[in-house]
Design a protein around this motif. Sequence first.
Motif, PDB file in Angstrom:
ATOM      1  N   GLY A  81      16.118  37.826  28.295  1.00 29.80           N
ATOM      2  CA  GLY A  81      17.271  37.041  27.894  1.00 29.80           C
ATOM      3  C   GLY A  81      18.246  36.879  29.049  1.00 29.80           C
ATOM      4  O   GLY A  81      17.962  37.277  30.188  1.00 29.80           O
ATOM      5  N   GLN A  82      19.396  36.315  28.744  1.00 30.77           N
ATOM      6  CA  GLN A  82      20.408  36.052  29.755  1.00 30.77           C
ATOM      7  C   GLN A  82      21.800  36.379  29.209  1.00 30.77           C
ATOM      8  O   GLN A  82      22.017  36.340  28.003  1.00 30.77           O
ATOM      9  CB  GLN A  82      20.396  34.572  30.199  1.00 30.77           C
ATOM     10  N   SER A  83      22.705  36.690  30.119  1.00 25.97           N
ATOM     11  CA  SER A  83      24.105  36.905  29.753  1.00 25.97           C
ATOM     12  C   SER A  83      24.978  36.072  30.673  1.00 25.97           C
ATOM     13  O   SER A  83      24.716  35.987  31.880  1.00 25.97           O
ATOM     14  CB  SER A  83      24.499  38.381  29.882  1.00 25.97           C
ATOM     15  N   ILE A  84      25.999  35.469  30.107  1.00 18.52           N
ATOM     16  CA  ILE A  84      26.979  34.732  30.899  1.00 18.52           C
ATOM     17  C   ILE A  84      28.354  35.283  30.569  1.00 18.52           C
ATOM     18  O   ILE A  84      28.655  35.582  29.407  1.00 18.52           O
ATOM     19  CB  ILE A  84      26.900  33.211  30.625  1.00 18.52           C
ATOM     20  N   VAL A  85      29.168  35.471  31.602  1.00 15.29           N
ATOM     21  CA  VAL A  85      30.492  36.048  31.402  1.00 15.29           C
ATOM     22  C   VAL A  85      31.560  35.106  31.950  1.00 15.29           C
ATOM     23  O   VAL A  85      31.323  34.334  32.883  1.00 15.29           O
ATOM     24  CB  VAL A  85      30.625  37.434  32.071  1.00 15.29           C
ATOM     25  N   TYR A  86      32.743  35.186  31.350  1.00 17.39           N
ATOM     26  CA  TYR A  86      33.912  34.402  31.764  1.00 17.39           C
ATOM     27  C   TYR A  86      35.099  35.346  31.872  1.00 17.39           C
ATOM     28  O   TYR A  86      35.285  36.231  31.032  1.00 17.39           O
ATOM     29  CB  TYR A  86      34.222  33.311  30.739  1.00 17.39           C
ATOM     30  N   CYS A  87      35.896  35.152  32.907  1.00 19.91           N
ATOM     31  CA  CYS A  87      37.104  35.949  33.025  1.00 19.91           C
ATOM     32  C   CYS A  87      38.196  35.159  33.726  1.00 19.91           C
ATOM     33  O   CYS A  87      37.943  34.441  34.696  1.00 19.91           O
ATOM     34  CB  CYS A  87      36.839  37.247  33.801  1.00 19.91           C
ATOM     35  N   SER A  88      39.407  35.299  33.220  1.00 21.59           N
ATOM     36  CA  SER A  88      40.608  34.788  33.878  1.00 21.59           C
ATOM     37  C   SER A  88      41.513  35.986  34.108  1.00 21.59           C
ATOM     38  O   SER A  88      42.215  36.438  33.210  1.00 21.59           O
ATOM     39  CB  SER A  88      41.306  33.737  33.004  1.00 21.59           C
ATOM     40  N   GLY A  89      41.440  36.557  35.329  1.00 19.34           N
ATOM     41  CA  GLY A  89      42.161  37.780  35.630  1.00 19.34           C
ATOM     42  C   GLY A  89      43.613  37.524  35.983  1.00 19.34           C
ATOM     43  O   GLY A  89      43.969  36.484  36.547  1.00 19.34           O
ATOM     44  N   LYS A  90      44.476  38.487  35.645  1.00 22.20           N
ATOM     45  CA  LYS A  90      45.904  38.362  35.955  1.00 22.20           C
ATOM     46  C   LYS A  90      46.431  39.670  36.537  1.00 22.20           C
ATOM     47  O   LYS A  90      46.105  40.755  36.065  1.00 22.20           O
ATOM     48  CB  LYS A  90      46.702  37.996  34.700  1.00 22.20           C
ATOM     49  N   ARG A  91      47.224  39.522  37.564  1.00 21.53           N
ATOM     50  CA  ARG A  91      47.893  40.661  38.190  1.00 21.53           C
ATOM     51  C   ARG A  91      49.399  40.398  38.148  1.00 21.53           C
ATOM     52  O   ARG A  91      49.866  39.397  38.696  1.00 21.53           O
ATOM     53  CB  ARG A  91      47.434  40.813  39.645  1.00 21.53           C
ATOM     54  N   ASN A  92      50.145  41.280  37.472  1.00 24.16           N
ATOM     55  CA  ASN A  92      51.590  41.090  37.301  1.00 24.16           C
ATOM     56  C   ASN A  92      51.923  39.724  36.704  1.00 24.16           C
ATOM     57  O   ASN A  92      52.901  39.069  37.071  1.00 24.16           O
ATOM     58  CB  ASN A  92      52.313  41.258  38.635  1.00 24.16           C
ATOM     59  N   GLY A  93      51.073  39.274  35.768  1.00 24.84           N
ATOM     60  CA  GLY A  93      51.319  38.021  35.076  1.00 24.84           C
ATOM     61  C   GLY A  93      50.830  36.787  35.797  1.00 24.84           C
ATOM     62  O   GLY A  93      50.869  35.687  35.237  1.00 24.84           O
ATOM     63  N   LEU A  94      50.383  36.924  37.061  1.00 21.53           N
ATOM     64  CA  LEU A  94      49.905  35.781  37.826  1.00 21.53           C
ATOM     65  C   LEU A  94      48.383  35.798  37.907  1.00 21.53           C
ATOM     66  O   LEU A  94      47.772  36.869  38.027  1.00 21.53           O
ATOM     67  CB  LEU A  94      50.502  35.797  39.242  1.00 21.53           C
ATOM     68  N   LYS A  95      47.759  34.630  37.860  1.00 24.45           N
ATOM     69  CA  LYS A  95      46.309  34.549  37.902  1.00 24.45           C
ATOM     70  C   LYS A  95      45.773  35.036  39.244  1.00 24.45           C
ATOM     71  O   LYS A  95      46.389  34.823  40.290  1.00 24.45           O
ATOM     72  CB  LYS A  95      45.844  33.121  37.631  1.00 24.45           C
ATOM     73  N   SER A  96      44.603  35.669  39.189  1.00 23.74           N
ATOM     74  CA  SER A  96      43.998  36.216  40.397  1.00 23.74           C
ATOM     75  C   SER A  96      42.504  35.954  40.392  1.00 23.74           C
ATOM     76  O   SER A  96      41.780  36.487  39.549  1.00 23.74           O
ATOM     77  CB  SER A  96      44.269  37.721  40.497  1.00 23.74           C
ATOM     78  N   VAL A 151      47.052  45.211  35.643  1.00 26.03           N
ATOM     79  CA  VAL A 151      46.212  44.010  35.676  1.00 26.03           C
ATOM     80  C   VAL A 151      45.394  43.940  34.389  1.00 26.03           C
ATOM     81  O   VAL A 151      45.146  44.947  33.737  1.00 26.03           O
ATOM     82  CB  VAL A 151      45.274  43.996  36.910  1.00 26.03           C
ATOM     83  N   TRP A 152      44.975  42.741  34.034  1.00 26.21           N
ATOM     84  CA  TRP A 152      44.170  42.541  32.843  1.00 26.21           C
ATOM     85  C   TRP A 152      43.484  41.184  32.966  1.00 26.21           C
ATOM     86  O   TRP A 152      43.712  40.429  33.909  1.00 26.21           O
ATOM     87  CB  TRP A 152      45.040  42.602  31.581  1.00 26.21           C
ATOM     88  N   GLY A 153      42.643  40.884  32.003  1.00 25.26           N
ATOM     89  CA  GLY A 153      41.949  39.603  32.062  1.00 25.26           C
ATOM     90  C   GLY A 153      41.513  39.118  30.697  1.00 25.26           C
ATOM     91  O   GLY A 153      41.145  39.914  29.817  1.00 25.26           O
ATOM     92  N   ASN A 154      41.580  37.806  30.498  1.00 30.56           N
ATOM     93  CA  ASN A 154      40.949  37.188  29.332  1.00 30.56           C
ATOM     94  C   ASN A 154      39.460  37.147  29.607  1.00 30.56           C
ATOM     95  O   ASN A 154      39.022  36.544  30.593  1.00 30.56           O
ATOM     96  CB  ASN A 154      41.496  35.774  29.115  1.00 30.56           C
ATOM     97  N   PHE A 155      38.678  37.780  28.754  1.00 26.80           N
ATOM     98  CA  PHE A 155      37.256  37.983  29.052  1.00 26.80           C
ATOM     99  C   PHE A 155      36.389  37.632  27.847  1.00 26.80           C
ATOM    100  O   PHE A 155      36.695  37.993  26.716  1.00 26.80           O
ATOM    101  CB  PHE A 155      37.020  39.444  29.449  1.00 26.80           C
TER     102      PHE A 155
END
Length: 277
Positions: free
Chosen positions: A66-81, A121-125
């Motif tokens: 099978g396959q896996s695909i991942v998405y992330c929009s990382g943020k550091r101190n509220g700013l995208k990274s 830091v955190w991310g929408n994942f």
Amino acid sequence: PRLAKHSFRIAKCAPIGEKYNNYRKHSKYFVIISLMVIEFGVAKKGRYDNEESDETTEIIERPAGGQSIVYCSGKRNGLKSKVLSSVITNKVLEKTAESFKDSSAIKSVSDQIHREYAGEVWGNFCMFSADFETETIVISRCTNIPVFYYRHGMLNVWNSQTDQIGSSKGLHPSITEIPIESGTTVIMLSAGILNAGSTTGKHSDITDLILNVIEDQDEETADRIADFFLSAATTLDENKPLDDMTAIVIKVSSKYLTPARRMFVSSPVPEYQSIFD
């Protein structure tokens, strides 16, 4: 703005998983034919003032099939990274390659990120796995971005609240599984697409749009459907996207193909011009 497109056409072979192993044990001769095809289509672009998107998508083949695909929009101190987005996706896929379950891989990486960066830091994942061993599509969310899936003629919206990856210790991702069945379509649209048109007065109902696209473009491939969402969102923002845009489409259809995996990736090459010209 420049457009980056990724298209993954993956043949799901039958028999698979335990069925495949049992069949191989009791039969000296067997032929594998593709009864279904699962396609991963990704279309993305950066916001108007930043051609390189800070959002990251990656794909990997699973050790057990099978396959896996991942998405992330990382943020550091509220700013995208972009760097953080890439770090998170790569760490999760490393765990997947080591045969970690999706939930375990995400929890482990989330704790590691939270520990190393002290929760700053955190991310929408999101992670989407076509698991041929269990014959299911596993959808994992660490974000408030909804995921839409179309099955048996009905559109479902999965938007349960969950913490972002790396934001807290002991994270529990929101996970659901659906069978790999022909006619199933899974769609994730990032915030840039979901909120398109909000400042131009052209914002439209995304649920109606998705339903119309699925029903009107039943024969289209996953990458063409992803392209449509990206194009529609760009038009709503009058060709000046205010945020990064990513559309991910997973589509299962009945097709006869030889058991070959196919991948196509297209990305623009940046052009630079001297301000002194």
